[in-house]
Design a protein around this motif. Structure first.
Motif, PDB file in Angstrom:
ATOM      1  N   SER A 116       1.038  -1.409  -0.075  1.00 57.39           N
ATOM      2  CA  SER A 116       0.183   0.143   0.254  1.00 57.39           C
ATOM      3  C   SER A 116       1.219   1.446  -0.189  1.00 57.39           C
ATOM      4  O   SER A 116       0.617   2.534  -0.162  1.00 57.39           O
ATOM      5  CB  SER A 116      -0.749   0.030   0.979  1.00 57.39           C
ATOM      6  N   VAL A 117       2.262   1.487   0.629  1.00 59.23           N
ATOM      7  CA  VAL A 117       2.903   2.371   0.975  1.00 59.23           C
ATOM      8  C   VAL A 117       3.121   2.657  -0.869  1.00 59.23           C
ATOM      9  O   VAL A 117       3.403   3.901  -1.290  1.00 59.23           O
ATOM     10  CB  VAL A 117       4.340   1.995   0.895  1.00 59.23           C
ATOM     11  N   ALA A 118       3.649   2.067  -1.851  1.00 59.64           N
ATOM     12  CA  ALA A 118       3.757   2.745  -3.192  1.00 59.64           C
ATOM     13  C   ALA A 118       2.750   3.704  -4.054  1.00 59.64           C
ATOM     14  O   ALA A 118       2.821   4.252  -4.078  1.00 59.64           O
ATOM     15  CB  ALA A 118       4.440   1.626  -3.960  1.00 59.64           C
ATOM     16  N   GLY A 119       1.429   2.989  -3.586  1.00 59.99           N
ATOM     17  CA  GLY A 119       0.180   2.754  -3.996  1.00 59.99           C
ATOM     18  C   GLY A 119       0.305   4.507  -3.242  1.00 59.99           C
ATOM     19  O   GLY A 119      -0.420   5.592  -3.908  1.00 59.99           O
ATOM     20  N   MET A 120       0.450   4.214  -2.091  1.00 53.36           N
ATOM     21  CA  MET A 120       0.382   6.005  -1.327  1.00 53.36           C
ATOM     22  C   MET A 120       1.096   7.363  -1.606  1.00 53.36           C
ATOM     23  O   MET A 120       0.555   8.420  -1.795  1.00 53.36           O
ATOM     24  CB  MET A 120      -0.061   5.461   0.230  1.00 53.36           C
ATOM     25  N   GLY A 143      -9.277  11.267   0.801  1.00 54.81           N
ATOM     26  CA  GLY A 143     -10.185   9.713   0.808  1.00 54.81           C
ATOM     27  C   GLY A 143     -10.212   8.463  -0.312  1.00 54.81           C
ATOM     28  O   GLY A 143     -10.007   7.830   0.131  1.00 54.81           O
ATOM     29  N   VAL A 144      -9.902   9.227  -1.690  1.00 53.28           N
ATOM     30  CA  VAL A 144     -10.036   8.663  -2.741  1.00 53.28           C
ATOM     31  C   VAL A 144      -8.984   8.096  -3.025  1.00 53.28           C
ATOM     32  O   VAL A 144      -8.543   6.272  -3.024  1.00 53.28           O
ATOM     33  CB  VAL A 144      -9.983   9.079  -3.583  1.00 53.28           C
ATOM     34  N   ILE A 145      -7.054   8.694  -2.669  1.00 50.87           N
ATOM     35  CA  ILE A 145      -6.188   7.755  -2.349  1.00 50.87           C
ATOM     36  C   ILE A 145      -5.578   6.781  -1.670  1.00 50.87           C
ATOM     37  O   ILE A 145      -5.103   6.158  -1.103  1.00 50.87           O
ATOM     38  CB  ILE A 145      -5.047   9.624  -2.881  1.00 50.87           C
ATOM     39  N   GLN A 146      -6.205   7.376  -0.243  1.00 45.79           N
ATOM     40  CA  GLN A 146      -6.210   6.654   0.785  1.00 45.79           C
ATOM     41  C   GLN A 146      -6.711   5.213   0.860  1.00 45.79           C
ATOM     42  O   GLN A 146      -5.707   4.334   1.010  1.00 45.79           O
ATOM     43  CB  GLN A 146      -6.342   7.216   2.617  1.00 45.79           C
ATOM     44  N   THR A 382      -8.684   3.825  10.428  1.00 41.74           N
ATOM     45  CA  THR A 382      -8.410   4.523  11.592  1.00 41.74           C
ATOM     46  C   THR A 382      -8.382   4.810  12.108  1.00 41.74           C
ATOM     47  O   THR A 382      -7.283   5.131  12.887  1.00 41.74           O
ATOM     48  CB  THR A 382      -9.602   3.221  12.287  1.00 41.74           C
ATOM     49  N   PRO A 383      -9.253   6.161  13.379  1.00 41.70           N
ATOM     50  CA  PRO A 383      -8.224   6.645  13.204  1.00 41.70           C
ATOM     51  C   PRO A 383      -7.792   6.444  15.027  1.00 41.70           C
ATOM     52  O   PRO A 383      -9.405   5.399  15.147  1.00 41.70           O
ATOM     53  CB  PRO A 383      -9.357   7.990  13.893  1.00 41.70           C
ATOM     54  N   PRO A 384      -7.438   6.682  15.915  1.00 47.92           N
ATOM     55  CA  PRO A 384      -7.057   8.093  15.831  1.00 47.92           C
ATOM     56  C   PRO A 384      -5.020   7.604  15.333  1.00 47.92           C
ATOM     57  O   PRO A 384      -4.580   8.580  14.822  1.00 47.92           O
ATOM     58  CB  PRO A 384      -6.074   8.236  17.364  1.00 47.92           C
ATOM     59  N   PHE A 385      -5.072   6.634  15.117  1.00 51.54           N
ATOM     60  CA  PHE A 385      -3.452   6.316  15.120  1.00 51.54           C
ATOM     61  C   PHE A 385      -3.287   5.639  13.520  1.00 51.54           C
ATOM     62  O   PHE A 385      -2.536   4.397  14.019  1.00 51.54           O
ATOM     63  CB  PHE A 385      -2.609   5.468  15.768  1.00 51.54           C
ATOM     64  N   GLY A 386      -3.868   5.130  12.109  1.00 51.30           N
ATOM     65  CA  GLY A 386      -4.292   4.365  11.234  1.00 51.30           C
ATOM     66  C   GLY A 386      -3.013   4.822  10.822  1.00 51.30           C
ATOM     67  O   GLY A 386      -2.699   5.579  10.051  1.00 51.30           O
ATOM     68  N   TYR A 387      -2.541   3.370  10.152  1.00 48.21           N
ATOM     69  CA  TYR A 387      -1.299   4.003  10.033  1.00 48.21           C
ATOM     70  C   TYR A 387      -1.143   4.751   8.484  1.00 48.21           C
ATOM     71  O   TYR A 387      -0.591   5.624   8.109  1.00 48.21           O
ATOM     72  CB  TYR A 387      -0.342   2.279   8.804  1.00 48.21           C
ATOM     73  N   ASN A 388      -2.077   4.997   7.058  1.00 50.98           N
ATOM     74  CA  ASN A 388      -2.562   5.678   6.015  1.00 50.98           C
ATOM     75  C   ASN A 388      -2.738   7.061   6.379  1.00 50.98           C
ATOM     76  O   ASN A 388      -2.662   8.408   5.190  1.00 50.98           O
ATOM     77  CB  ASN A 388      -3.765   5.045   5.061  1.00 50.98           C
TER      78      ASN A 388
END
Length: 440
Positions: A116-120, A143-146, A382-388
């Motif tokens: 997912s990191v590459a797409g982000m 939101g679309v990109i995440q 997902t907040p508060p510490f979602g990776y994306n």
């Protein structure tokens, strides 16, 4: 001391080490090795040695560095950028067209990289500035990109499913095929949401201006040919695998070789591109191999303690929960852990407990691998510490605040939860393709 208490002590020690900022493989592996030495003396050292030998003998693990190499080669050489230019020209004239093209771009990048990191990175650095410059709503496109980048861990060649296959001892080929239809289902749901939202509120996704639409057909066809190249690499690779011409590992080698040839043919192969690709491939591959090794060692100690049987007795006998209720509790625990851990850490922490339990409860482990991956996607956002969330904050321009990023993911998280419920209710969405392919 009872075995249940020892297992709880191991788990809590590992979590404490992770909270202090230790590396994932170090926290998990050190707890496993120390526990095995204390429990079984010098003979306990053979557990770590046995895990290392199992890792080195697992032939499908060769797909890991090869697919990572392919993805970084396409990214570093700029070939992946051609996809966005193609989507920009062909999808721009309709409302929300660039956002739809971004979702398709994320699916394509996912199919080339598995992370997912590459797409982000590509979405935030290439797509986001273009979308904002053309008047798209910053909350929606963030939101679309995440959401789109999260498909990288579900659509094959998913690195996360390779790790799951190693730990759960399931065929990676079946896992990848199982992720295809759920991944496409989720991408389709994202696109439907964008179309409906932009139809109701056209200002959120304005169409391209008349001047930008007037691109000569020759230029459009040129961009179409350039954008099709990375897609052709992926489809030729997967097509050879599905037709039975190549094995899984051979397909990954075909993809890596094709990406290299494409960069050479496009005259984008430089010393810097090759060096960056090899460095990143080596770093990511070594990280995952250390994590798998630690997870195997940890799982072996847990198996020796009988912790899985203890958890099964707790849920089924003492609490009286049905298998489906236990499964839902597992998914909820992934969502909670996903607020402060990445997908790999979640997998290696709880897989030694959950995978054997899922099998005892009578569920299909291939199907459960897809459920786990979708839940990781939700946890990523997902907040508060979602990776994306924090990846986007680090890459987004200054005008996109953390509050905007939090607000942007709400509709997409709801869509993902709906997709998870659909796949749980209809397991054949995940199981049909691998059953059809391997029954031929």
């Amino acid at each position: 001391m009872s075995y249940e208490l020892i297992a709880l002590l191991m788990f809590s020690s590992m979590m404490l080490m992770l909270l202090t900022g230790q590396r994932v493989f170090a926290a998990i592996g050190s707890v496993a090795v120390i526990a095995s030495l204390l429990l079984w003396g010098d003979g306990g050292s053979e557990i770590a040695f046995g895990a290392a030998m199992k890792l080195m003998k697992w032939y499908p693990l060769l797909t890991l560095p090869l697919f990572i190499y392919m993805g970084y080669m396409l990214s570093e050489s700029g070939i992946a950028e051609d996809l966005y230019k193609m989507f920009h020209v062909w999808m721009g004239p309709i409302h929300g067209g660039l956002a739809i093209g971004t979702i398709l771009l994320m699916v394509a990048i996912s199919a080339m990289n598995g992370l997912s990191v590459a797409g982000m990175a590509i979405g935030a650095s290439i797509a986001l500035p273009e979308l904002l410059r053309r008047g798209y709503d910053k909350i929606m496109v963030t939101g679309v990109i995440q959401a789109g980048s999260s498909l990288g861990i579900l659509v094959p060649p998913s690195v996360v499913l390779v790790l799951y296959g190693m730990i759960a001892r399931q065929p990676v080929g079946q896992l990848w095929l199982a992720g295809v239809l759920p991944g496409l289902l989720m991408a389709t749901m994202f696109i439907v949401y964008i179309v409906v939202r932009c139809k109701m509120q056209p200002h959120l996704g304005p169409a391209l201006s008349e001047e930008e639409r007037n691109v000569p057909m020759s230029e459009k066809l040129k961009l179409l040919r350039a954008g099709i190249l990375p897609l052709a690499i992926f489809f030729s690779m997967t097509g050879l695998f599905l037709m039975g011409v190549t094995s899984l590992v051979e397909s990954s080698a075909v993809g890596a070789l094709a990406a290299t040839i494409a960069a050479i043919v496009k005259r984008r192969m430089t010393k810097g591109v090759m060096e960056n690709t090899l460095r990143k491939t080596l770093a990511i591959s070594c990280m995952f191999m250390w994590i798998i090794l630690a997870a195997l060692c940890f799982g072996a100690v847990f198996d020796g303690l009988g912790a899985v049987k203890a958890i099964e007795a707790l849920f089924i006998d003492r609490l009286g929960l049905t298998p489906w209720e236990v499964l839902i509790l597992m998914q909820l625990s992934y969502l909670i852990m996903g607020t402060f851990l990445d997908d790999t850490a979640m997998l290696v922490i709880v897989a030694p407990l959950y995978v054997p339990l899922v099998k005892l409860l009578g569920f299909d482990l291939i199907w459960y691998g897809v459920l786990y991956t979708i839940t990781c996607q939700i946890a990523y956002m997902t907040p508060p510490f979602g990776y994306n969330l924090f990846l986007m904050r680090a890459m987004a321009p200054p005008e996109v605040s953390l509050t905007d990023i939090y607000r942007s993911i709400v509709p997409f998280v709801l869509i993902m939860i709906c997709a998870l419920a659909i796949v749980m209710a209809f397991p054949q969405i995940a199981l049909w393709l691998p059953e059809w392919h391997y029954s031929r």
